[in-house]
Each structure stands twice: as structure tokens, then as C-alpha cells.
Design an enzyme around this catalytic site. Sequence first.
Site, PDB file in Angstrom:
ATOM      1  N   HIS A 168      61.158  73.288  26.611  1.00 43.50           N
ATOM      2  CA  HIS A 168      61.758  74.339  25.785  1.00 43.50           C
ATOM      3  C   HIS A 168      62.497  75.367  26.632  1.00 43.50           C
ATOM      4  O   HIS A 168      62.168  75.609  27.796  1.00 43.50           O
ATOM      5  CB  HIS A 168      60.748  74.977  24.816  1.00 43.50           C
ATOM      6  CG  HIS A 168      59.740  75.924  25.409  1.00 43.50           C
ATOM      7  ND1 HIS A 168      58.391  75.809  25.177  1.00 43.50           N
ATOM      8  CD2 HIS A 168      59.872  77.028  26.191  1.00 43.50           C
ATOM      9  CE1 HIS A 168      57.750  76.791  25.785  1.00 43.50           C
ATOM     10  NE2 HIS A 168      58.626  77.548  26.412  1.00 43.50           N
TER      11      HIS A 168
ATOM     12  N   ASP B 111      63.567  86.144  23.686  1.00 40.91           N
ATOM     13  CA  ASP B 111      62.674  85.922  22.554  1.00 40.91           C
ATOM     14  C   ASP B 111      61.583  86.993  22.451  1.00 40.91           C
ATOM     15  O   ASP B 111      61.397  87.811  23.352  1.00 40.91           O
ATOM     16  CB  ASP B 111      62.031  84.525  22.645  1.00 40.91           C
ATOM     17  CG  ASP B 111      61.570  84.176  24.070  1.00 40.91           C
ATOM     18  OD1 ASP B 111      61.333  85.112  24.866  1.00 40.91           O
ATOM     19  OD2 ASP B 111      61.458  82.996  24.379  1.00 40.91           O
TER      20      ASP B 111
ATOM     21  N   ASN C 286      57.242  71.501  27.968  1.00 40.56           N
ATOM     22  CA  ASN C 286      57.786  70.489  27.057  1.00 40.56           C
ATOM     23  C   ASN C 286      59.318  70.533  27.008  1.00 40.56           C
ATOM     24  O   ASN C 286      59.927  69.976  26.103  1.00 40.56           O
ATOM     25  CB  ASN C 286      57.196  70.673  25.651  1.00 40.56           C
ATOM     26  CG  ASN C 286      57.525  72.044  25.055  1.00 40.56           C
ATOM     27  OD1 ASN C 286      58.260  72.834  25.657  1.00 40.56           O
ATOM     28  ND2 ASN C 286      56.985  72.329  23.882  1.00 40.56           N
TER      29      ASN C 286
ATOM     30  N   GLU D 196      61.826  75.026  20.755  1.00 37.93           N
ATOM     31  CA  GLU D 196      60.901  73.929  20.990  1.00 37.93           C
ATOM     32  C   GLU D 196      61.614  72.589  20.786  1.00 37.93           C
ATOM     33  O   GLU D 196      62.709  72.547  20.219  1.00 37.93           O
ATOM     34  CB  GLU D 196      59.731  74.052  19.993  1.00 37.93           C
ATOM     35  CG  GLU D 196      58.889  75.319  20.169  1.00 37.93           C
ATOM     36  CD  GLU D 196      57.886  75.228  21.318  1.00 37.93           C
ATOM     37  OE1 GLU D 196      58.167  74.532  22.321  1.00 37.93           O
ATOM     38  OE2 GLU D 196      56.822  75.856  21.200  1.00 37.93           O
TER      39      GLU D 196
END
Length: 250
Positions: A142, A71, A140, A147
Site C-alpha cells: 500500500h 492520510d 502489502n 490498500e
Amino acid sequence: MSFVPQTVVLGDADAVADHAAAYIVDKLAAKPDLVLGLPTGETPRGIYARLVEACRTGKLSFARASSFNLDEYRGLPPGHPASYHAYMREMLFRHIDIEPARAHLPNGLAPDAGAEGRRYERLIEEAGGIGLMVLGIGGNGHIGFNEPGSPFDSRTRAVRLTEQTREANRRGFPASETVPEAAITMGIATILEAREILLVATGTAKADALADALKGPETPECPASVLRRHPAVTIVCDTAAAAGIELCAR
Ligand code: GLP
């Protein structure tokens, strides 16, 4: 179909970095033209330092390898110190013998994110697909910048970052700057197409995410839970990150 990832629990972050780096060195020795998928973040720093050292001492070469990073932030030029281009350059690429043209990251400045996503997917395909995908995990759940809520069939695309992720990543930015609200990330389907996956996690901040990924429902609400659909996943973590798994196992 669901699989149980092979999980290696080690004492601390240094032991995790030793193990993960040795794993990558072995894979590259067996297949010098390996196509790697690479993460950024705090977790892989120790791994990259060990790979740099292995290269420096002639134990490892990336001369025939290729890499695709997961990313990049939208709107950051490659020269921005908090960009993932800069991170990879400083942590790994400028210290090793990888061919620069074969070390890929998504272009965060691409005006048309859809076209950039398609270009990145095409490059991965032309390279023969990713052989070993190295992953971190967000607090979280990801993976990459996928996400919670990211569809399991998603491909490389622009995404909005959650406040939790922007807060966690604030440390990479000067106080006067805000963390970008968007990024371009490989999709979940892109990640799952790798022939093999190595996920690394360290510290208590990852314990809940890892427990959800391994023991919770397989759901886009915990993107890493999709890894149970892949037949060749190895997880290397420290005891702090494994706390939730051990609790669940009892
Ligand atoms: C970042 C990256 C991910 C990384 C994760 C964990 O936002 N986009 O690829 O795996 O969050 O980062 P860290 O290792 O710093 O905890």
C-alpha cells in the site's frame, strides 16, 4: 508507458534516512516554496529527525514551503496521540518554521468524507500541486492508505483498512484501544500527479512489497506497482528491503 525508477540501495536504515533527508534538503534549497507530500509511519522518523536538526542549525527553512500529508485515521481527533496530526506535530511541525496554515492533513473527523476528499484535492490544486511526494510502503504494497484493490484513478477519499495494516499499525495505539477500521487517504491518482516521488523502504518486512512493486505485474493488487507509470520516481532503501529486488534481478 512504463518507467524504471531510480533505485538507491544503502547499508541500513540510518544511511537511508541520511540520504533521503539530504535529498529533501537539496530540493527545498533549490525551491524554497516547494509543496511536499508527506508520509507517517516508522520509516520516515529518521528523516524527520534529520530535517529538524537541519532546521535547528539554520541549514534549512520551511518558511515558504507547504505540505500535504497522505492520510489520517477516521474518527481520531487531532489531539489523539496515535493520530497522524499528533505524529506530524511531534516528529516535525512543532520543531520547524513551517507556517501552520500551510501544513495540511486530511480531517479524520469530517462527517462527510466525500466532501473532505474534495476539499483536500482543491487545497492541493490551489497550492499548485505537489512538487515532491515522499512515500513509504506497506508490507502489502500500500501507498498512503491505498490498500490492495485501490483503483489507479482514485482520489482523496475514505477507505477501509485491511487487517494486515491494522495489525502493523497497532504499535502506535494504547493496548486498551482498537486501531480504527477506516481512514482518509490521498488517492493513487493524487499521488501520481506529484511532479516527483521519493519512496523510502527499510527492513525485511518490505522486501516482498518492493519486489512486487518493481518486478511484479502493474496491478491495483500491489498499489505501489503504479509508480512505474511515473517518470520521476526515486527509491531509497536498505539492503534488507532490497533483498527481493536483488533476487529477481539474478
Ligand atoms: C502506514 C501509512 C503509510 C506508510 C506505511 C508504512 O499505514 N499509512 O503511509 O507508508 O503504512 O509504514 P511504516 O513505515 O511504519 O512501515
